[in-house]
Design a protein around this motif. Structure first.
Motif, PDB file in Angstrom:
ATOM      1  N   SER A 199       0.867  -1.173   0.000  1.00 57.99           N
ATOM      2  CA  SER A 199       0.000   0.000   0.000  1.00 57.99           C
ATOM      3  C   SER A 199       0.904   1.224   0.000  1.00 57.99           C
ATOM      4  N   SER A 200       0.639   2.163  -0.919  1.00 56.76           N
ATOM      5  CA  SER A 200       1.517   3.319  -1.042  1.00 56.76           C
ATOM      6  C   SER A 200       0.716   4.571  -1.362  1.00 56.76           C
ATOM      7  N   ASN A 201       1.110   5.676  -0.720  1.00 53.84           N
ATOM      8  CA  ASN A 201       0.513   6.973  -1.039  1.00 53.84           C
ATOM      9  C   ASN A 201       1.358   7.734  -2.049  1.00 53.84           C
ATOM     10  N   GLY A 202       2.554   7.251  -2.334  1.00 53.46           N
ATOM     11  CA  GLY A 202       3.444   7.875  -3.298  1.00 53.46           C
ATOM     12  C   GLY A 202       3.599   6.995  -4.525  1.00 53.46           C
ATOM     13  N   ASP A 203       4.387   7.482  -5.475  1.00 51.41           N
ATOM     14  CA  ASP A 203       4.655   6.724  -6.689  1.00 51.41           C
ATOM     15  C   ASP A 203       5.402   5.444  -6.333  1.00 51.41           C
ATOM     16  N   LEU A 204       5.208   4.414  -7.148  1.00 47.88           N
ATOM     17  CA  LEU A 204       5.805   3.111  -6.891  1.00 47.88           C
ATOM     18  C   LEU A 204       6.366   2.551  -8.186  1.00 47.88           C
ATOM     19  N   ARG A 205       7.612   2.064  -8.141  1.00 47.05           N
ATOM     20  CA  ARG A 205       8.230   1.450  -9.316  1.00 47.05           C
ATOM     21  C   ARG A 205       8.714   0.056  -8.944  1.00 47.05           C
ATOM     22  N   ILE A 206       8.334  -0.924  -9.766  1.00 45.81           N
ATOM     23  CA  ILE A 206       8.735  -2.308  -9.550  1.00 45.81           C
ATOM     24  C   ILE A 206       9.663  -2.718 -10.687  1.00 45.81           C
ATOM     25  N   ASP A 207      10.925  -2.983 -10.370  1.00 47.75           N
ATOM     26  CA  ASP A 207      11.870  -3.516 -11.339  1.00 47.75           C
ATOM     27  C   ASP A 207      12.236  -4.959 -10.995  1.00 47.75           C
ATOM     28  N   GLY A 208      11.838  -5.409  -9.822  1.00 47.06           N
ATOM     29  CA  GLY A 208      12.065  -6.784  -9.392  1.00 47.06           C
ATOM     30  C   GLY A 208      10.796  -7.597  -9.552  1.00 47.06           C
ATOM     31  N   LYS A 209      10.559  -8.526  -8.610  1.00 44.10           N
ATOM     32  CA  LYS A 209       9.377  -9.395  -8.674  1.00 44.10           C
ATOM     33  C   LYS A 209       8.538  -9.199  -7.423  1.00 44.10           C
ATOM     34  N   LEU A 210       7.237  -9.004  -7.623  1.00 42.10           N
ATOM     35  CA  LEU A 210       6.289  -8.876  -6.520  1.00 42.10           C
ATOM     36  C   LEU A 210       5.239  -9.966  -6.658  1.00 42.10           C
ATOM     37  N   ILE A 211       5.094 -10.757  -5.612  1.00 40.55           N
ATOM     38  CA  ILE A 211       4.011 -11.733  -5.553  1.00 40.55           C
ATOM     39  C   ILE A 211       3.036 -11.197  -4.512  1.00 40.55           C
ATOM     40  N   GLY A 212       2.031 -10.494  -4.968  1.00 41.81           N
ATOM     41  CA  GLY A 212       1.083  -9.836  -4.086  1.00 41.81           C
ATOM     42  C   GLY A 212       0.397  -8.698  -4.821  1.00 41.81           C
ATOM     43  N   ASN A 213      -0.427  -7.968  -4.109  1.00 43.34           N
ATOM     44  CA  ASN A 213      -1.238  -6.904  -4.694  1.00 43.34           C
ATOM     45  C   ASN A 213      -0.648  -5.531  -4.398  1.00 43.34           C
ATOM     46  N   ILE A 214      -0.947  -4.578  -5.279  1.00 43.16           N
ATOM     47  CA  ILE A 214      -0.511  -3.196  -5.107  1.00 43.16           C
ATOM     48  C   ILE A 214      -1.741  -2.309  -4.981  1.00 43.16           C
ATOM     49  N   HIS A 215      -1.775  -1.487  -3.933  1.00 43.26           N
ATOM     50  CA  HIS A 215      -2.819  -0.477  -3.744  1.00 43.26           C
ATOM     51  C   HIS A 215      -2.107   0.861  -3.608  1.00 43.26           C
ATOM     52  N   SER A 216      -2.282   1.739  -4.600  1.00 46.70           N
ATOM     53  CA  SER A 216      -1.573   3.011  -4.601  1.00 46.70           C
ATOM     54  C   SER A 216      -2.532   4.163  -4.888  1.00 46.70           C
ATOM     55  N   THR A 217      -2.264   5.302  -4.266  1.00 45.48           N
ATOM     56  CA  THR A 217      -3.043   6.506  -4.540  1.00 45.48           C
ATOM     57  C   THR A 217      -2.270   7.415  -5.485  1.00 45.48           C
ATOM     58  N   ALA A 218      -1.281   6.857  -6.175  1.00 46.54           N
ATOM     59  CA  ALA A 218      -0.453   7.629  -7.106  1.00 46.54           C
ATOM     60  C   ALA A 218      -0.136   6.758  -8.323  1.00 46.54           C
ATOM     61  N   LYS A 219       1.006   6.996  -8.935  1.00 44.68           N
ATOM     62  CA  LYS A 219       1.407   6.298 -10.157  1.00 44.68           C
ATOM     63  C   LYS A 219       2.142   5.003  -9.827  1.00 44.68           C
ATOM     64  N   VAL A 220       1.853   3.957 -10.610  1.00 45.00           N
ATOM     65  CA  VAL A 220       2.533   2.670 -10.487  1.00 45.00           C
ATOM     66  C   VAL A 220       3.266   2.407 -11.801  1.00 45.00           C
ATOM     67  N   VAL A 221       4.562   2.096 -11.709  1.00 41.24           N
ATOM     68  CA  VAL A 221       5.362   1.772 -12.893  1.00 41.24           C
ATOM     69  C   VAL A 221       5.934   0.373 -12.710  1.00 41.24           C
ATOM     70  N   ILE A 222       5.691  -0.481 -13.694  1.00 43.76           N
ATOM     71  CA  ILE A 222       6.300  -1.804 -13.724  1.00 43.76           C
ATOM     72  C   ILE A 222       7.389  -1.734 -14.794  1.00 43.76           C
ATOM     73  N   GLY A 223       8.652  -1.767 -14.371  1.00 44.43           N
ATOM     74  CA  GLY A 223       9.781  -1.623 -15.279  1.00 44.43           C
ATOM     75  C   GLY A 223       9.911  -2.811 -16.220  1.00 44.43           C
ATOM     76  N   ALA A 224      10.817  -2.705 -17.190  1.00 42.53           N
ATOM     77  CA  ALA A 224      10.994  -3.730 -18.212  1.00 42.53           C
ATOM     78  C   ALA A 224      11.340  -5.089 -17.612  1.00 42.53           C
ATOM     79  N   ASN A 225      12.073  -5.121 -16.493  1.00 46.95           N
ATOM     80  CA  ASN A 225      12.411  -6.372 -15.828  1.00 46.95           C
ATOM     81  C   ASN A 225      11.439  -6.717 -14.709  1.00 46.95           C
TER      82      ASN A 225
END
Length: 141
Positions: A36-62
């Motif tokens: 859960s995030s109130n700020g921007d979030l960038r994922i370049d690794g691996k996430l097994i789970g859900n994302i709840h954000s009140t801002a921008k979510v970026v899933i990088g190329a990797n």
């Protein structure tokens, strides 16, 4: 104590500075659990789970996400397996792969992107589905 500011002023500075921050899950990192995030979030690794954000979510190329994404805007350059719900603009970049349903106010898909699932567009469908999810969460708790 040393800078002459009250505790409430210091707390206000901390909360305002964290709302504009960007969190990063780096390449080579695997995280299991919900974010859960109130700020921007960038994922370049691996996430097994859900994302709840009140801002921008970026899933990088990797980046790889195995779970649902809820946010205001999102850019997908990596791989997502799950439902994506975005209030405003969802961008699927050329290197992006989405296996799951999409609910977005606006959608931009580059020609080389891969998308397998159903798409629901418009503000009404996005906000309605988010309200329904919140109601389910409230009833479950």
């Amino acid at each position: 104590m040393f800078n002459g500011k009250s505790k409430s002023e210091a707390a206000a500075e901390v909360s305002s500075s964290t709302s504009t921050s960007t969190s990063l899950i780096g390449n080579g990192t695997t995280l299991k659990g919900d974010i859960s995030s109130n700020g921007d979030l960038r994922i370049d690794g691996k996430l097994i789970g859900n994302i709840h954000s009140t801002a921008k979510v970026v899933i990088g190329a990797n980046g790889v996400v195995e779970g649902d994404i809820n946010g205001v805007t999102a850019d997908i350059m990596g791989k997502v397996t799950g439902t994506i719900k975005v209030k405003e603009l969802l961008q699927l970049k050329a290197s992006g792969t989405v296996n799951g349903n999409i609910h977005a106010g606006k959608l931009q898909i580059e020609p080389a992107a891969t998308f397998n699932g159903a798409c629901h567009m418009g503000v009404e469908s996005t906000t309605t589905s988010m309200v329904n999810e919140k109601q389910k969460d409230t009833k479950a708790a």
